[in-house]
Scaffold this motif. Sequence first.
Motif, PDB file in Angstrom:
ATOM      1  N   ASP A 180       0.863  -1.179   0.000  1.00  0.00           N
ATOM      2  CA  ASP A 180       0.000   0.000   0.000  1.00  0.00           C
ATOM      3  C   ASP A 180       0.902   1.232   0.000  1.00  0.00           C
ATOM      4  OD1 ASP A 180      -1.631   2.194   0.735  1.00  0.00           O
ATOM      5  OD2 ASP A 180      -3.055   0.866   1.714  1.00  0.00           O
ATOM      6  N   GLU A 181       0.893   1.976  -1.084  1.00  0.00           N
ATOM      7  CA  GLU A 181       1.784   3.126  -1.225  1.00  0.00           C
ATOM      8  C   GLU A 181       1.458   4.243  -0.243  1.00  0.00           C
ATOM      9  OE1 GLU A 181       4.485   3.313  -2.929  1.00  0.00           O
ATOM     10  OE2 GLU A 181       4.242   1.301  -3.774  1.00  0.00           O
ATOM     11  N   ASN A 182       0.297   4.159   0.391  1.00  0.00           N
ATOM     12  CA  ASN A 182      -0.086   5.181   1.364  1.00  0.00           C
ATOM     13  C   ASN A 182       0.299   4.794   2.790  1.00  0.00           C
ATOM     14  OD1 ASN A 182      -1.389   6.920  -0.564  1.00  0.00           O
ATOM     15  ND2 ASN A 182      -3.081   5.447  -0.616  1.00  0.00           N
ATOM     16  N   ASP A 183       0.922   3.637   2.940  1.00  0.00           N
ATOM     17  CA  ASP A 183       1.284   3.150   4.275  1.00  0.00           C
ATOM     18  C   ASP A 183       2.810   3.072   4.387  1.00  0.00           C
ATOM     19  OD1 ASP A 183       1.820   1.602   6.591  1.00  0.00           O
ATOM     20  OD2 ASP A 183      -0.181   0.717   6.481  1.00  0.00           O
ATOM     21  N   ASP A 184       3.405   4.003   5.082  1.00  0.00           N
ATOM     22  CA  ASP A 184       4.865   4.045   5.223  1.00  0.00           C
ATOM     23  C   ASP A 184       5.413   2.824   5.951  1.00  0.00           C
ATOM     24  OD1 ASP A 184       5.006   6.433   3.866  1.00  0.00           O
ATOM     25  OD2 ASP A 184       4.992   7.672   5.681  1.00  0.00           O
ATOM     26  N   PHE A 185       4.623   2.260   6.857  1.00  0.00           N
ATOM     27  CA  PHE A 185       5.050   1.088   7.611  1.00  0.00           C
ATOM     28  C   PHE A 185       5.268  -0.100   6.673  1.00  0.00           C
ATOM     29  CE2 PHE A 185       3.299  -2.695  10.069  1.00  0.00           C
ATOM     30  CZ  PHE A 185       4.499  -2.989  10.692  1.00  0.00           C
ATOM     31  N   VAL A 186       4.287  -0.408   5.859  1.00  0.00           N
ATOM     32  CA  VAL A 186       4.395  -1.524   4.920  1.00  0.00           C
ATOM     33  C   VAL A 186       5.464  -1.241   3.869  1.00  0.00           C
ATOM     34  CG1 VAL A 186       3.187  -2.814   3.115  1.00  0.00           C
ATOM     35  CG2 VAL A 186       2.063  -2.363   5.301  1.00  0.00           C
ATOM     36  N   LYS A 187       5.555   0.003   3.414  1.00  0.00           N
ATOM     37  CA  LYS A 187       6.578   0.363   2.443  1.00  0.00           C
ATOM     38  C   LYS A 187       7.968   0.133   3.018  1.00  0.00           C
ATOM     39  CE  LYS A 187       6.130   4.280   0.248  1.00  0.00           C
ATOM     40  NZ  LYS A 187       5.805   5.714   0.032  1.00  0.00           N
ATOM     41  N   ARG A 188       8.153   0.444   4.290  1.00  0.00           N
ATOM     42  CA  ARG A 188       9.464   0.240   4.923  1.00  0.00           C
ATOM     43  C   ARG A 188       9.791  -1.253   5.011  1.00  0.00           C
ATOM     44  NH1 ARG A 188      12.980   3.243   7.935  1.00  0.00           N
ATOM     45  NH2 ARG A 188      14.266   2.116   9.446  1.00  0.00           N
ATOM     46  N   ILE A 189       8.802  -2.070   5.346  1.00  0.00           N
ATOM     47  CA  ILE A 189       9.025  -3.514   5.386  1.00  0.00           C
ATOM     48  C   ILE A 189       9.456  -4.018   4.012  1.00  0.00           C
ATOM     49  CG2 ILE A 189       7.904  -5.770   5.640  1.00  0.00           C
ATOM     50  CD1 ILE A 189       6.153  -4.541   7.802  1.00  0.00           C
ATOM     51  N   HIS A 190       8.725  -3.594   2.990  1.00  0.00           N
ATOM     52  CA  HIS A 190       9.034  -4.050   1.629  1.00  0.00           C
ATOM     53  C   HIS A 190      10.431  -3.598   1.198  1.00  0.00           C
ATOM     54  CE1 HIS A 190       8.257  -5.503  -2.372  1.00  0.00           C
ATOM     55  NE2 HIS A 190       8.549  -4.330  -2.896  1.00  0.00           N
ATOM     56  N   GLU A 191      10.805  -2.391   1.554  1.00  0.00           N
ATOM     57  CA  GLU A 191      12.138  -1.901   1.206  1.00  0.00           C
ATOM     58  C   GLU A 191      13.222  -2.749   1.862  1.00  0.00           C
ATOM     59  OE1 GLU A 191      11.965   2.128   2.469  1.00  0.00           O
ATOM     60  OE2 GLU A 191      10.743   2.796   0.758  1.00  0.00           O
ATOM     61  N   LYS A 192      12.988  -3.150   3.120  1.00  0.00           N
ATOM     62  CA  LYS A 192      13.965  -3.993   3.815  1.00  0.00           C
ATOM     63  C   LYS A 192      14.037  -5.379   3.166  1.00  0.00           C
ATOM     64  CE  LYS A 192      15.893  -3.171   7.164  1.00  0.00           C
ATOM     65  NZ  LYS A 192      17.236  -2.589   7.441  1.00  0.00           N
ATOM     66  N   VAL A 193      12.882  -5.912   2.759  1.00  0.00           N
ATOM     67  CA  VAL A 193      12.861  -7.207   2.080  1.00  0.00           C
ATOM     68  C   VAL A 193      13.666  -7.133   0.784  1.00  0.00           C
ATOM     69  CG1 VAL A 193      11.391  -8.855   0.842  1.00  0.00           C
ATOM     70  CG2 VAL A 193      10.670  -7.972   3.069  1.00  0.00           C
ATOM     71  N   GLU A 194      13.452  -6.074   0.019  1.00  0.00           N
ATOM     72  CA  GLU A 194      14.188  -5.900  -1.228  1.00  0.00           C
ATOM     73  C   GLU A 194      15.684  -5.742  -0.962  1.00  0.00           C
ATOM     74  OE1 GLU A 194      12.698  -5.581  -4.656  1.00  0.00           O
ATOM     75  OE2 GLU A 194      11.509  -6.886  -3.352  1.00  0.00           O
ATOM     76  N   GLU A 195      16.025  -5.033   0.100  1.00  0.00           N
ATOM     77  CA  GLU A 195      17.432  -4.832   0.457  1.00  0.00           C
ATOM     78  C   GLU A 195      18.110  -6.153   0.772  1.00  0.00           C
ATOM     79  OE1 GLU A 195      19.710  -3.049   4.324  1.00  0.00           O
ATOM     80  OE2 GLU A 195      18.116  -1.795   3.484  1.00  0.00           O
TER      81      GLU A 195
END
Length: 267
Positions: A180-195
């Motif tokens: 969800d692009e409007n949810d910074d929490f989920v976006k941060r999780i996804h960024e860490k997964v990609e990292e």
Amino acid sequence: MAKYKFSNKLMFALVMQDEEICAEFIQRLFPGKKVKSITFPNDIKITPEKTIVTGVLSRSVRLDVLFEDESEVYDIEMQVEKEPELPKRSRYYHTSMDTHFLKKGKPYKDLKPSYVIFICMKDPFEKGEAIYQFQMIDKNLQLQLNDETYTIILAIDCPKGKIPKELETFFTYVEREEVDENDDFVKRIHEKVEEVNRDAEVTEIMTLEEELKIRWHYGYDEGKAAGLEKGAAQEKREIAKSMIKEGIAKEIIKKVTGLSADEIEKL
């Protein structure tokens, strides 16, 4: 190169080492709770290497994400498959947490409230609830024991209407990897997964861990048929060969398999 999801246990453990993610997760799970700061015990902080040494072959229980805040301690576990022994695992985890955090000689009153939180991909009770919350209680009097141990179980596959609003985007991401692009929490999780997925060394170790689990269970079954001791010894050698092929350091191979340096050299 394999791409691992957030629900992969090692991926989950590595991503959840992020203090902001852990704090936000707790605050969403318990609306109104404020987490000012959290601390991960340095001696058991998860790394890929340590996960292989303690989590695969020793058959010891690895606490996925263990941390404490000012007044409470938490263990968060990812559970992909249904686990019939989940209640007993919860009991063991609570005991492990108490043993770790209560220093020798300290009174019981120093024990902080402890939370064991399972994030289950499949509802272990099949009651269709999003969150199950357990604590010790007298069945007849409905009297709480107040031992301050709490087991919380999230069922990711529950009906969507049962999910608390604060956790809707999280449940969706865990189940379907939808961000969800409007949810910074989920976006941060996804960024860490990609990292983590971009780190070739880490993903190689994650792949190796999966292979070792398969080999371990296969070797155990073989051992029952042909003699447990002989099967286990052969399995250690096979695992060591796989680790040598992956370029794992010999010191780690020794710790994982229990083989001597000479035995490893002869493989």
